[in-house]
Design a protein around this motif. Structure first.
Motif, PDB file in Angstrom:
ATOM      1  N   ARG A  70      34.057 -35.866  35.305  1.00 42.95           N
ATOM      2  CA  ARG A  70      35.110 -36.766  36.192  1.00 42.95           C
ATOM      3  C   ARG A  70      35.451 -38.343  35.271  1.00 42.95           C
ATOM      4  NH1 ARG A  70      32.081 -34.773  40.401  1.00 42.95           N
ATOM      5  NH2 ARG A  70      30.631 -36.564  40.220  1.00 42.95           N
ATOM      6  N   GLU A  71      34.522 -38.809  34.689  1.00 35.19           N
ATOM      7  CA  GLU A  71      34.752 -39.809  33.732  1.00 35.19           C
ATOM      8  C   GLU A  71      35.802 -39.761  32.650  1.00 35.19           C
ATOM      9  OE1 GLU A  71      31.400 -41.833  31.944  1.00 35.19           O
ATOM     10  OE2 GLU A  71      30.275 -41.595  33.615  1.00 35.19           O
ATOM     11  N   HIS A  72      35.450 -38.640  31.887  1.00 35.34           N
ATOM     12  CA  HIS A  72      36.342 -38.151  30.808  1.00 35.34           C
ATOM     13  C   HIS A  72      37.601 -37.861  31.538  1.00 35.34           C
ATOM     14  CE1 HIS A  72      33.169 -37.962  27.702  1.00 35.34           C
ATOM     15  NE2 HIS A  72      32.652 -36.946  28.375  1.00 35.34           N
ATOM     16  N   ALA A  73      37.705 -37.132  32.742  1.00 34.52           N
ATOM     17  CA  ALA A  73      38.880 -36.878  33.159  1.00 34.52           C
ATOM     18  C   ALA A  73      39.935 -38.166  33.312  1.00 34.52           C
ATOM     19  CB  ALA A  73      38.792 -35.797  34.312  1.00 34.52           C
ATOM     20  N   GLY A  74      39.143 -39.120  33.950  1.00 34.70           N
ATOM     21  CA  GLY A  74      39.898 -40.436  34.142  1.00 34.70           C
ATOM     22  C   GLY A  74      40.140 -41.193  33.133  1.00 34.70           C
ATOM     23  N   ARG A  75      39.650 -41.095  31.964  1.00 40.00           N
ATOM     24  CA  ARG A  75      39.799 -41.863  30.753  1.00 40.00           C
ATOM     25  C   ARG A  75      40.584 -41.252  29.589  1.00 40.00           C
ATOM     26  NH1 ARG A  75      34.323 -42.246  28.429  1.00 40.00           N
ATOM     27  NH2 ARG A  75      33.835 -43.628  30.201  1.00 40.00           N
ATOM     28  N   SER A  76      40.672 -40.066  29.467  1.00 46.58           N
ATOM     29  CA  SER A  76      41.239 -39.350  28.418  1.00 46.58           C
ATOM     30  C   SER A  76      42.426 -38.331  28.746  1.00 46.58           C
ATOM     31  CB  SER A  76      40.254 -38.699  27.481  1.00 46.58           C
ATOM     32  OG  SER A  76      38.833 -39.478  27.264  1.00 46.58           O
TER      33      SER A  76
ATOM     34  N   ALA B 108      35.613 -33.385  24.870  1.00 49.60           N
ATOM     35  CA  ALA B 108      34.506 -34.300  24.986  1.00 49.60           C
ATOM     36  C   ALA B 108      33.287 -34.078  25.800  1.00 49.60           C
ATOM     37  CB  ALA B 108      34.929 -35.862  25.621  1.00 49.60           C
ATOM     38  N   TRP B 109      33.873 -33.421  27.004  1.00 49.54           N
ATOM     39  CA  TRP B 109      32.897 -32.844  27.829  1.00 49.54           C
ATOM     40  C   TRP B 109      32.178 -31.787  27.524  1.00 49.54           C
ATOM     41  CZ3 TRP B 109      32.305 -28.358  31.276  1.00 49.54           C
ATOM     42  CH2 TRP B 109      31.367 -28.583  32.175  1.00 49.54           C
TER      43      TRP B 109
END
Lengths: 193, 193
Positions: free
Chosen positions: B79-85, B93-94
DNA sequence: CAGTAACCGGAGAGCCACCCCATTTAGCAA
DNA sequence: TTGCTAAATGGGGTGGCTCTCCGGTTACTG
């Protein structure tokens, strides 16, 4: 070729048991996978379990013999491809063969590939592994020299991936997925051109 | 009786044992891999083996609990990656996170992924599997919609491949190879642009 | 047609997963 | 606090596995 009786030839009864064991192992491994019970194999071969363990001190050594022929066939096939197609295509065609073989042998290939930690075993008779690695390396090298493949890929990588695909798809018997994954891998190693 | 279908809370001693078992399992699985002896786990938890088997009827159910937290962390990371990149980058990245996790947990992930044949188990509590498949599916879907990824790739394919890489490289602890393989896979799923 | 080395396989040791059931105990109600 | 009861426990049993030991058997050789 396979028989090199430079050592003392096996006694007739020993050879008979050896062959019964290999035949039984072929059936049982095919039915239950590479983790099948060795005792079951001995039972089906009508041989004491001690006899099995004397002839084949490790599970791997038995697998090695059982699959020697098929691995040889696979390597022969690689030579065919190499003599008939362009280097890149030969490699790809052979990867497809390998994929089919791996799917058909229920993760047996993986057992042969693995066990790198048992270093003794490897040098002792990593026969199948050596043959197949050499074959993959050969096709790969040609393809890379012909410029149809990215550099940096190792033969072990290819084997690992195909093996991996069969492991990953083994349990739900999904040939479509296996093919999809192989296509992915092939696109990954091919140079965009 | 019939008007309270709600499960009773665990008795205090049961809960205590449950937690001792999970703690022991964490240690033992980390040390010996997913195939570790369940009896050894019971021994280390100072609990009868029957107690272990009552709380966790299958090896998988124990693994499931042991790795629930880590899997959750992995999904949070997605979810972090999705919100950032950008969608494509987030997925990639995931996948790298997943690869690291898989390598670190000694093929444990594979045990969770596999066993699709025990259909009961899957629906009964394919908790980790469900979580991680949903996460992968989500990232994949976004990336495909954004046009940075080829169509036709399934979430299961990605999990299978990363899992496969860890299986294939597990035994000779070669992080370089694992990364190489992941790069291959990533190049395979990415659209050339 | 021996004598002998090679070979055999039953029995057993030491693992394991999984189950049965007599015993103990937590939690609740009086 | 005390006593009741269902929940939970774990020692021990079953059966399966791998692998080894060793007394008995058998194929080859001279």
């Amino acid at each position: 070729m396979t028989d090199s009786p430079r050592q003392r030839p096996m006694r007739a009864d020993a050879r008979r048991n050896y062959e019964r064991i290999v035949a039984a192992a072929q059936e049982v491994f095919a039915a239950d996978g590479a983790g099948a019970s060795l005792e079951e194999i001995a039972r089906r071969a009508e041989v004491g379990s001690a006899t099995l363990h004397r002839h084949f001190p490790t599970r791997r050594s038995l697998l090695e013999v059982v699959f020697h022929d098929r691995v040889e066939a696979l390597c022969a096939r690689a030579r065919e491809h190499a003599g008939r197609s362009a280097p890149g295509d030969a490699l790809i065609a052979w990867l497809r063969d390998l994929n089919i073989y791996a799917a058909a042998s229920r993760g047996l290939a993986s057992s042969l590939l693995r066990d790198g930690r048992d270093t003794d075993l490897l040098q002792e008779n990593g026969d199948c592994r050596a043959m197949i690695t050499a074959t993959a390396g050969d096709l790969l090298h040609r393809a890379q020299q012909a410029g149809s493949l990215r550099a940096g890929v190792q033969p072990e990588d290819l084997l690992a991936l195909v093996n991996a695909i069969s492991l990953a798809t083994e349990h739900h018997r999904d040939d479509a997925q296996a093919n999809r994954l192989l296509d992915l891998v092939i696109d990954g190693i091919r140079l965009p051109h």
